[in-house]
Design a protein around this motif. Structure first.
Motif, PDB file in Angstrom:
ATOM      1  N   ARG A 190       0.792  -1.263  -0.002  1.00 35.55           N
ATOM      2  CA  ARG A 190       0.171   0.017   0.108  1.00 35.55           C
ATOM      3  C   ARG A 190       0.992   1.337   0.159  1.00 35.55           C
ATOM      4  NH1 ARG A 190      -5.368   0.572   1.461  1.00 35.55           N
ATOM      5  NH2 ARG A 190      -5.509  -1.608   1.866  1.00 35.55           N
ATOM      6  N   ALA A 191       1.942   1.391   1.029  1.00 34.19           N
ATOM      7  CA  ALA A 191       2.888   2.374   1.019  1.00 34.19           C
ATOM      8  C   ALA A 191       3.617   2.679  -0.359  1.00 34.19           C
ATOM      9  CB  ALA A 191       3.817   2.286   2.256  1.00 34.19           C
ATOM     10  N   VAL A 192       4.202   1.710  -0.950  1.00 31.27           N
ATOM     11  CA  VAL A 192       4.856   1.560  -2.144  1.00 31.27           C
ATOM     12  C   VAL A 192       3.765   2.149  -3.276  1.00 31.27           C
ATOM     13  CG1 VAL A 192       6.149   0.351  -3.787  1.00 31.27           C
ATOM     14  CG2 VAL A 192       6.289  -0.290  -1.460  1.00 31.27           C
ATOM     15  N   LEU A 193       2.663   1.703  -3.348  1.00 29.04           N
ATOM     16  CA  LEU A 193       1.742   2.264  -4.502  1.00 29.04           C
ATOM     17  C   LEU A 193       1.564   3.794  -4.222  1.00 29.04           C
ATOM     18  CD1 LEU A 193      -0.815  -0.794  -4.507  1.00 29.04           C
ATOM     19  CD2 LEU A 193       0.656  -0.145  -6.460  1.00 29.04           C
ATOM     20  N   LYS A 194       1.211   4.138  -3.046  1.00 28.26           N
ATOM     21  CA  LYS A 194       0.756   5.578  -2.735  1.00 28.26           C
ATOM     22  C   LYS A 194       2.023   6.404  -3.222  1.00 28.26           C
ATOM     23  CE  LYS A 194      -2.510   5.129   0.886  1.00 28.26           C
ATOM     24  NZ  LYS A 194      -2.774   5.293   2.226  1.00 28.26           N
ATOM     25  N   ALA A 215      18.613   6.517   3.637  1.00 26.86           N
ATOM     26  CA  ALA A 215      18.908   6.656   5.078  1.00 26.86           C
ATOM     27  C   ALA A 215      17.823   6.986   5.954  1.00 26.86           C
ATOM     28  CB  ALA A 215      19.962   7.600   5.433  1.00 26.86           C
ATOM     29  N   LYS A 216      16.934   7.919   5.307  1.00 28.41           N
ATOM     30  CA  LYS A 216      15.837   8.384   6.081  1.00 28.41           C
ATOM     31  C   LYS A 216      14.478   7.409   6.265  1.00 28.41           C
ATOM     32  CE  LYS A 216      16.340  13.328   5.693  1.00 28.41           C
ATOM     33  NZ  LYS A 216      15.582  14.458   4.890  1.00 28.41           N
ATOM     34  N   ARG A 217      14.722   6.523   5.186  1.00 27.00           N
ATOM     35  CA  ARG A 217      13.533   5.489   4.992  1.00 27.00           C
ATOM     36  C   ARG A 217      14.068   4.256   6.070  1.00 27.00           C
ATOM     37  NH1 ARG A 217      10.505   4.971   0.421  1.00 27.00           N
ATOM     38  NH2 ARG A 217      11.331   6.492  -1.508  1.00 27.00           N
ATOM     39  N   VAL A 218      15.221   3.913   5.656  1.00 25.71           N
ATOM     40  CA  VAL A 218      15.821   3.010   6.984  1.00 25.71           C
ATOM     41  C   VAL A 218      15.516   3.234   8.385  1.00 25.71           C
ATOM     42  CG1 VAL A 218      17.405   1.421   7.595  1.00 25.71           C
ATOM     43  CG2 VAL A 218      16.958   1.655   5.142  1.00 25.71           C
ATOM     44  N   GLY A 262      10.526  -8.062  12.538  1.00 20.37           N
ATOM     45  CA  GLY A 262      10.788  -6.775  12.628  1.00 20.37           C
ATOM     46  C   GLY A 262      12.074  -6.238  11.851  1.00 20.37           C
ATOM     47  N   LEU A 263      13.110  -7.107  11.323  1.00 18.32           N
ATOM     48  CA  LEU A 263      13.901  -6.816  10.290  1.00 18.32           C
ATOM     49  C   LEU A 263      13.805  -6.633   8.864  1.00 18.32           C
ATOM     50  CD1 LEU A 263      17.005  -8.712  11.986  1.00 18.32           C
ATOM     51  CD2 LEU A 263      16.526  -6.286  12.245  1.00 18.32           C
ATOM     52  N   LEU A 264      12.625  -7.347   8.416  1.00 14.25           N
ATOM     53  CA  LEU A 264      12.188  -7.213   7.280  1.00 14.25           C
ATOM     54  C   LEU A 264      11.924  -6.006   6.577  1.00 14.25           C
ATOM     55  CD1 LEU A 264       9.711 -10.564   6.844  1.00 14.25           C
ATOM     56  CD2 LEU A 264      11.955 -10.147   5.638  1.00 14.25           C
ATOM     57  N   PRO A 265      11.096  -5.144   7.103  1.00 13.97           N
ATOM     58  CA  PRO A 265      10.853  -3.798   6.548  1.00 13.97           C
ATOM     59  C   PRO A 265      11.901  -3.014   6.191  1.00 13.97           C
ATOM     60  CG  PRO A 265       9.197  -4.189   8.235  1.00 13.97           C
ATOM     61  CD  PRO A 265      10.250  -5.297   8.503  1.00 13.97           C
ATOM     62  N   PRO A 266      13.076  -2.700   7.270  1.00 11.60           N
ATOM     63  CA  PRO A 266      14.090  -2.017   6.773  1.00 11.60           C
ATOM     64  C   PRO A 266      14.786  -2.395   5.672  1.00 11.60           C
ATOM     65  CG  PRO A 266      14.087  -2.470   9.121  1.00 11.60           C
ATOM     66  CD  PRO A 266      13.073  -3.268   8.574  1.00 11.60           C
ATOM     67  N   PHE A 267      14.991  -3.774   5.433  1.00 14.71           N
ATOM     68  CA  PHE A 267      15.493  -4.476   4.006  1.00 14.71           C
ATOM     69  C   PHE A 267      14.777  -3.981   2.886  1.00 14.71           C
ATOM     70  CE2 PHE A 267      18.347  -6.541   7.070  1.00 14.71           C
ATOM     71  CZ  PHE A 267      19.470  -6.972   6.509  1.00 14.71           C
ATOM     72  N   VAL A 268      13.501  -4.119   3.044  1.00 11.65           N
ATOM     73  CA  VAL A 268      12.664  -3.750   1.780  1.00 11.65           C
ATOM     74  C   VAL A 268      12.798  -2.372   1.526  1.00 11.65           C
ATOM     75  CG1 VAL A 268      10.071  -3.834   1.244  1.00 11.65           C
ATOM     76  CG2 VAL A 268      10.914  -5.704   2.495  1.00 11.65           C
ATOM     77  N   GLN A 269      12.846  -1.486   2.565  1.00 10.17           N
ATOM     78  CA  GLN A 269      13.012   0.039   2.222  1.00 10.17           C
ATOM     79  C   GLN A 269      14.179   0.278   1.221  1.00 10.17           C
ATOM     80  OE1 GLN A 269      10.977   2.669   2.850  1.00 10.17           O
ATOM     81  NE2 GLN A 269       9.430   1.091   3.437  1.00 10.17           N
TER      82      GLN A 269
END
Length: 520
Positions: A190-194, A215-218, A262-269
């Motif tokens: 959802r966030a990527v699409l927006k 850097a800000k994303r992560v 917990g570690l998945l989203p930072p890598f995806v960013q």
């Protein structure tokens, strides 16, 4: 001398270890109970409006269909899943053939008007992503069976072939943990699409768009992931301090599933930041599913090549832990992370075409497979074929390993989940495709309410808090009861009580305000 008697903890650890799994066909039949229950729910609702209004009787039937049926499929009917499916589908077929749909007010569904609404939303820079009943039913059912399995595995009535496999093979719980990650990736799209849609709109209007730097994303994502990491440390401390039975080869000595989540989203960013380096003609909302699918395959293929060409596979399976410190002690959790990352990206690929509806113009016809249905069928075929190419005795002849989260495991989880989503989509299309309700956004909202079981909706909406509560209840029950030696009838009684309490807590979240105090 006679061997000393094993402690209860040692017996529990043996009970959940060294399993070989079962056949994929049996797993498919067991989990088919969820869509079968959704069929009966949909028939009762579309033909009789049984769940409108929603009272105590409706709650009981909802609970029976969407929680107890799944519980019975992995316990009492575990050796006869086809019988349970038939018992559920028989009344559904009878009602479908003997009852006409409940007549609705004759408000036409105007495709032209809907197109105008979509065009207006597009012009305003918004991307329509309304809730979808079939998606809620899929995610809610997946959460229900996950919560049931994490406790049921500690009882003998739960077949050992459903428990997590030691090294090679397929099992229900192996599929469940991967499906949980896939589902998380799906909604993260959802966030990527927006963001990408805003980028596209800026290009159309000739306005400069400056994406957020990596850097800000992560850093922002790490802050949001802190609650999950804290839960991981709390679980670690609790397990070590209480002497709770551990399955070390599942994730390792210190690692647990909360650390992976917990570690998945930072890598995806990091991948999301790389998107903006692609040519503008390539970086479009329509191409996002392909981009993320290729990213998923690139990650897991690279990981599989490293497994096969280096000593990593041997190290994960039989390597000495002590020689490598924390890495050795937690080798399963650390290296399987790359496979789960690939599953998460595959879920995002799916979400990129599932969530938006700016190209979807529903019809009032009884059975209609629109652009979304065609995409689901196409992607289902692609992932199934990819899995068959990689699977044992076919193509690459690789065996599935949840312990390593290798290539065939990733492809199996992805193919299964997209096929399951497609099944729920077809059920909703067939049984609610001809429902006449108000047009536009009002129609979408009313159809969603009609086609969505309330229990599955709350399990979907409050997935992570419910999963946390399920883990707490599981630990409390295991510490207070001798689950290993409990007779089957008492085990079923405990499991029914556990599921009822979990459902009551979930429904309570819906009507109370305390949910807002949770950090996720």
């Amino acid at each position: 001398m006679p061997k000393p008697m094993k402690t209860y903890k040692e017996r529990k650890e043996e009970f959940v270890s060294n399993h070989y799994g079962g056949a994929i066909s049996e797993i498919n039949l067991i989990t088919a109970v969820a869509p079968s229950a959704y069929i009966l729910y949909s028939v009762l609702q579309s033909r009789l409006r049984f769940f409108t209004p929603y009272g105590p009787l409706q709650f009981f039937c909802d609970f029976l269909l969407n929680t107890l049926a799944i519980l019975f499929s992995v316990t009492v009917y575990s050796s006869y899943p086809a019988v349970l499916n038939i018992l559920i589908l028989t009344p559904a077929i009878f009602i479908y053939l003997t009852q006409k749909p409940v007549p609705q007010r004759a408000v036409p569904v105007e495709s032209k008007k809907r197109k105008n609404e979509i065009a207006a939303a597009s012009a305003s820079g918004e991307l329509a992503m309304p809730k979808k009943a079939f998606l809620t039913a899929y995610r809610g059912g997946m959460m229900v069976i996950t919560c049931i399995a994490i406790l049921a595995v500690d009882f003998k009535i739960f077949p050992r072939r459903f428990a997590k496999v030691e090294n090679w093979g397929t099992s229900l719980m192996d599929l469940g943990v991967g499906s949980f990650v896939f589902s998380g990736g799906l909604v993260s799209a959802r966030a990527v699409l927006k963001e990408l849609y805003a980028f596209q709109q800026a290009q159309v209007k000739g306005v400069q768009y400056k994406p957020i730097n990596a850097a800000k994303r992560v850093s922002a994502t790490i802050r949001s992931a802190v609650p999950l990491l804290v839960l991981g440390f709390i679980r670690l401390a609790t397990v070590k301090s209480t002497g709770y039975a551990e399955h070390i080869t599942e994730y390792g000595y210190h690692w647990n599933f909360f650390f992976t989540l917990g570690l998945l989203p930072p890598f995806v960013q990091l991948f999301q930041s790389l998107l903006f380096f692609l040519p503008k003609r390539v970086l479009t909302v329509d191409r996002l599913p392909v981009i993320y699918a290729l990213l998923s395959l690139a990650v897991v293929s690279s990981y599989q090549i490293i497994l096969e060409t280096t000593g990593l596979k041997i190290f994960i399976l039989i390597g000495e832990r002590e020689l490598w410190g924390l890495i050795g002690w937690n080798k399963e959790g650390i290296f399987s992370f790359f496979g789960y990352l690939s599953i998460f990206l595959a879920g995002m690929s799916t979400g990129c075409y599932l969530l938006p509806t700016y190209q979807e113009v529903p019809s009032a016809r009884r059975f209609w497979v629109g652009p979304l249905g065609k995409k689901l069928m196409t992607w289902s075929a692609i992932w199934v074929v990819a899995f068959l190419i990689s699977y044992e005795y076919r193509g690459l002849s690789l065996a599935v390993s949840r312990r390593m989260a290798n290539l065939p495991y990733v492809l199996w989880v992805t193919a299964y989940n997209i096929c399951q989503i497609t099944t729920f989509y077809l059920i909703e299309s067939i049984l609610f495709g001809g429902v006449k309700v108000a047009g536009g956004a009002k129609r979408d909202e009313e159809r969603y309410k009609l086609a969505t079981p309330q229990i599955l909706e709350v399990f979907n909406k409050e997935g992570l808090p419910i999963f946390l509560v399920a883990n707490v209840l599981t630990g409390a029950i295991n510490l207070s009861l001798n689950t290993l030696d409990m007779p089957n009838h008492l085990a079923v009684a405990v499991l029914v009580g556990y599921v009822f309490v979990l459902t009551a807590v979930a429904m309570g979240m819906r009507v109370s305000r305390w949910r807002s105090f949770l950090p996720f």
